[in-house]
Write an enzyme that holds these catalytic residues in place. Structure first.
Site, PDB file in Angstrom:
ATOM      1  NE  ARG A   1      -1.205   1.674   9.019  1.00 19.79           N
ATOM      2  CZ  ARG A   1      -1.613   0.852   8.135  1.00 19.79           C
ATOM      3  NH1 ARG A   1      -1.377   1.131   6.934  1.00 19.79           N
ATOM      4  NH2 ARG A   1      -2.320  -0.135   8.362  1.00 19.79           N
TER       5      ARG A   1
ATOM      6  CD  GLU B   1      -5.293  -8.498   1.001  1.00 23.25           C
ATOM      7  OE1 GLU B   1      -4.704  -7.487   1.344  1.00 23.25           O
ATOM      8  OE2 GLU B   1      -4.782  -9.559   0.876  1.00 23.25           O
TER       9      GLU B   1
ATOM     10  CE  LYS C   1      -6.863  -5.783   6.400  1.00 19.76           C
ATOM     11  NZ  LYS C   1      -7.811  -5.793   5.186  1.00 19.76           N
TER      12      LYS C   1
HETATM   13  P1  ATP Z   1      -4.119  -3.794   7.704  1.00 20.54           P
HETATM   14  O1  ATP Z   1      -2.540  -3.617   7.808  1.00 20.54           O
HETATM   15  O2  ATP Z   1      -4.873  -3.539   8.833  1.00 20.54           O
HETATM   16  O3  ATP Z   1      -4.222  -5.363   7.310  1.00 20.54           O
HETATM   17  P2  ATP Z   1      -4.375  -2.974   4.990  1.00 20.54           P
HETATM   18  O4  ATP Z   1      -3.872  -1.546   4.775  1.00 20.54           O
HETATM   19  O5  ATP Z   1      -3.752  -3.744   4.625  1.00 20.54           O
HETATM   20  O6  ATP Z   1      -4.530  -2.854   6.868  1.00 20.54           O
HETATM   21  P3  ATP Z   1      -6.575  -2.740   3.444  1.00 20.54           P
HETATM   22  O7  ATP Z   1      -7.795  -3.828   3.472  1.00 20.54           O
HETATM   23  O8  ATP Z   1      -5.519  -3.076   2.291  1.00 20.54           O
HETATM   24  O9  ATP Z   1      -5.897  -3.061   4.850  1.00 20.54           O
HETATM   25  O10 ATP Z   1      -7.102  -1.620   3.339  1.00 20.54           O
HETATM   26  C1  ATP Z   1      -8.103  -0.730   3.046  1.00 20.54           C
HETATM   27  C2  ATP Z   1      -7.807   0.546   2.960  1.00 20.54           C
HETATM   28  O11 ATP Z   1      -7.865   1.061   4.297  1.00 20.54           O
HETATM   29  C3  ATP Z   1      -6.528   1.335   2.340  1.00 20.54           C
HETATM   30  O12 ATP Z   1      -6.817   2.184   1.433  1.00 20.54           O
HETATM   31  C4  ATP Z   1      -5.671   1.410   3.384  1.00 20.54           C
HETATM   32  O13 ATP Z   1      -4.660   2.500   3.322  1.00 20.54           O
HETATM   33  C5  ATP Z   1      -6.706   1.906   4.503  1.00 20.54           C
HETATM   34  N1  ATP Z   1      -6.386   1.617   5.783  1.00 20.54           N
HETATM   35  C6  ATP Z   1      -5.737   0.487   6.664  1.00 20.54           C
HETATM   36  N2  ATP Z   1      -5.536   0.824   7.708  1.00 20.54           N
HETATM   37  C7  ATP Z   1      -5.608   2.262   7.731  1.00 20.54           C
HETATM   38  C8  ATP Z   1      -5.168   2.819   9.154  1.00 20.54           C
HETATM   39  N3  ATP Z   1      -4.974   2.472  10.097  1.00 20.54           N
HETATM   40  N4  ATP Z   1      -5.510   4.075   9.091  1.00 20.54           N
HETATM   41  C9  ATP Z   1      -6.023   4.599   8.000  1.00 20.54           C
HETATM   42  N5  ATP Z   1      -6.251   4.008   6.730  1.00 20.54           N
HETATM   43  C10 ATP Z   1      -6.116   2.716   6.829  1.00 20.54           C
HETATM   44 MG    MG Z   2      -3.397  -4.606   2.841  1.00 17.77          MG
END
Ligand code: ATP
Ligand code: MG
Length: 556
Positions: free
Chosen positions: A260, A36, A270
């Site tokens: 994760r 995102e 983020k």
């Molecule tokens: P955050 O909570 O840090 O904002 P998010 O999951 O909302 O992370 P996205 O941009 O939606 O961020 O994530 C893109 C991809 O990266 C998704 O498939 C998500 O599952 C993966 N991802 C995000 N954080 C992690 C992590 N700590 N370990 C492994 N994969 C991750």
């Molecule tokens: Mg997200």
């Protein structure tokens, strides 16, 4: 620590292998990385990137980069650009650059299709009412009074929602599933909400936006994604992912979940990283203390070291906490092979070699990297007056101090053996100046002195020294595991996470260093030239110390 035996497959690789063995996906597998664009990527995303691209590479497939841009409130083009830069920098090439927002029209059509099948309805309930209708994990929910609207009414209302006839929050579109379902996500989940907000790509074309659950699976399906990999918290969404695909009878993408990555002594969401930036606790997303890819890059981490780290931690099915020292181990291992050794004095004190001729300069050829025989030698000027490290001299040294003190002998790296015969103190008792004599027949490489000394110290010739600033970084948080802290994490910021040394002297060869270039300051650690550097003032970031001092500190 090179592994010589072939690594066993992780559980996702096993699944893919089985799929392929069963003749599924004859065109090859298709994965996607779906960020995102609401912030910069962090090391957790790197794990996901390595996994998605890695699977496709290993099994002859492809990977899309898809921006999951369905929430116009938080998304920006700046983030899109940074994400593309980071994925490329990590060494991966996507098959297609795509945006969930490309599919808004198709998703709208899908929603109409579900309405026509009596599988979706427009609900006028408020957010609070909908929350109250949800029930609890142990008790069934209640049906909305708007649940049984006719198909025609629903079509008309949904079209009006799109046309902008209603304010934010006035109506939503919900899937009509089962308000008593044991999985709360299946209790008539939201598909669309009204948001009169401009979108970073579609501008004001839309005022209704699809929810994650309605956008993600359908986007996967439209792209022909075979393996849609996400983190564990989405396992409860999987039945809904499958339900939409099934009811729309579109290509059956499948979702798989893995744990994760959580890293010690930092935060990873983020939203929290944005908080650190906005509250000026760090100096931006690429602050070298941040766990962002851009922060790690600026800190001096190489893409190879990050990929290697992601590989080593493996793919887990349960949440775990990885110690930051493993990431540091990976960069140390990489830089040990590749970084040139140079001399820098971080805490200088003056050393005068009293029997060395005034005005004489010797250009010493010193090898760049003993680990890399092809790295050659560089010229380092040597003269009568040098800086050495304050900690390398003791007025009253203990027995095993193999450095400098009154009467002691030590070798100056790449140069001569010296013996200290005098020192002067400042009024505050600190050492002002050290005097020593050198042994002219002890020059490195042609030493005929017959004297063996245990210690070698680094130095920089004063008339040739280049003044520089050095930034030392430490853990961002003083707690190991911040995952349960919520917003309280701000109370655990390490006040000493940045230390600036503003009077460091480095050898003149570093004038030629390029931004981002990694070097080893011998006996001190790995450093790289920061983009803040100017022709007048070099700024170095400490990437990592030579040894794991953190672990030692903890055991004291
Ligand atoms: P955050 O909570 O840090 O904002 P998010 O999951 O909302 O992370 P996205 O941009 O939606 O961020 O994530 C893109 C991809 O990266 C998704 O498939 C998500 O599952 C993966 N991802 C995000 N954080 C992690 C992590 N700590 N370990 C492994 N994969 C991750
Ligand atoms: Mg997200």
């Amino acid at each position: 620590m090179e592994d010589s035996k072939p690594k066993s497959l992780n559980f996702l690789e096993e699944i893919v292998q089985e799929n392929l063995a069963a003749g599924q996906y004859p065109q090859g597998i298709f994965t996607r990385f779906p960020p995102e664009p609401n912030g910069y990527l962090h090391i957790g995303h790197a794990k996901s990137i390595c996994l998605n691209f890695g699977l496709a590479q290993k099994f002859g497939g492809k990977t899309n980069l898809r921006f999951d841009d369905t929430n116009p409130m938080t998304e920006e083009t700046e983030y899109v650009e940074s994400i593309k830069k980071d994925v490329s920098w990590l060494g991966f090439t996507w098959a297609n650059e795509l945006y969930a927002s490309n599919y808004f029209e198709q998703l709208y059509e899908f929603a109409l299709e579900l309405i026509k099948k009596s599988l979706a309805y427009v609900d006028d309930s408020s957010a609070e009412e909908i929350a109250a209708q949800k029930g609890t994990p142990t008790s069934a929910g209640t049906e909305s009074p708007f649940r049984n609207r006719s198909v025609d009414e629903n079509i008309a209302l949904f079209q009006d929602m799109r046309a902008g006839k209603y304010p934010d929050g006035a109506k939503v579109l919900r899937a009509k599933i089962d308000m008593a379902h044991s999985n709360m996500h299946m209790r008539d989940p939201l598909m669309y909400r009204i948001r009169h907000v401009a979108h970073h790509r579609t501008g004001n074309a839309w005022c209704i936006y699809p929810m994650y659950d309605f956008a993600h699976g359908q986007s996967d399906s439209m792209e022909g994604i075979t393996h849609s990999i996400c983190t564990l918290e989405f396992d409860v969404h999987r039945p809904l992912y499958d339900w939409f695909i099934d009811k729309l009878a579109i290509f059956a993408s499948h979702q798989y979940e893995f744990a994760r990555l959580n890293l010690s002594h930092t935060v990873m969401s983020k939203r929290k990283l944005l908080q650190l930036v906005n509250e000026k606790i760090v100096h931006g997303w690429d602050d070298p203390r941040m766990p962002t890819i851009s922060g790690l890059r600026r800190r001096g981490f190489t893409a190879a070291s990050i990929r290697n780290f992601c590989d080593r931690i493996g793919v887990a099915k349960r949440d775990n906490l990885i110690d930051l020292s493993l990431l540091e181990f990976c960069i140390r291992e990489d830089l040990n092979k590749s970084a040139d050794r140079v001399m820098a004095v971080l805490d200088p004190v003056k050393l005068v070699i009293t029997n060395y001729p005034d005005g004489q300069v010797e250009d010493l050829a010193i090898e760049n990297n003993p680990e890399d025989l092809d790295s050659g030698k560089r010229i380092v000027p040597f003269s009568k007056e040098l800086y050495i490290e304050r900690e390398d001299f003791m007025v009253d040294p203990p027995k095993k101090f193999f450095r400098l003190g009154p009467g002691l002998l030590v070798r100056l790296k790449g140069a001569y053996i010296i013996q200290c015969d005098h020192f002067e103190l400042n009024p505050d008792g600190s050492v002002k100046e050290i005097h020593a004599q050198y042994l002219p027949n002890s020059k490195s490489g042609q030493d005929t002195s017959g004297i063996h000394v245990k210690g070698t110290i680094h130095w920089v010739s004063i008339p040739h020294a280049v003044e520089a600033e050095v930034r030392l970084f430490d853990r961002l948080l003083i707690v190991e595991d911040a995952s349960e802290l919520g917003d309280d994490f701000l109370k655990f910021i390490n006040p000493d996470s940045l230390q600036v040394l503003d009077k460091v002297y480095v050898e003149p060869s570093l004038r030629e260093a390029e931004i981002g270039e990694a070097v080893q300051f011998i006996r001190k650690g790995y450093y790289c030239l920061d983009p803040d550097s100017t022709a007048e003032r070099l700024v170095f970031n400490r990437t990592v110390t030579l040894k794991d001092t953190w672990a030692k500190e903890q055991n004291k």
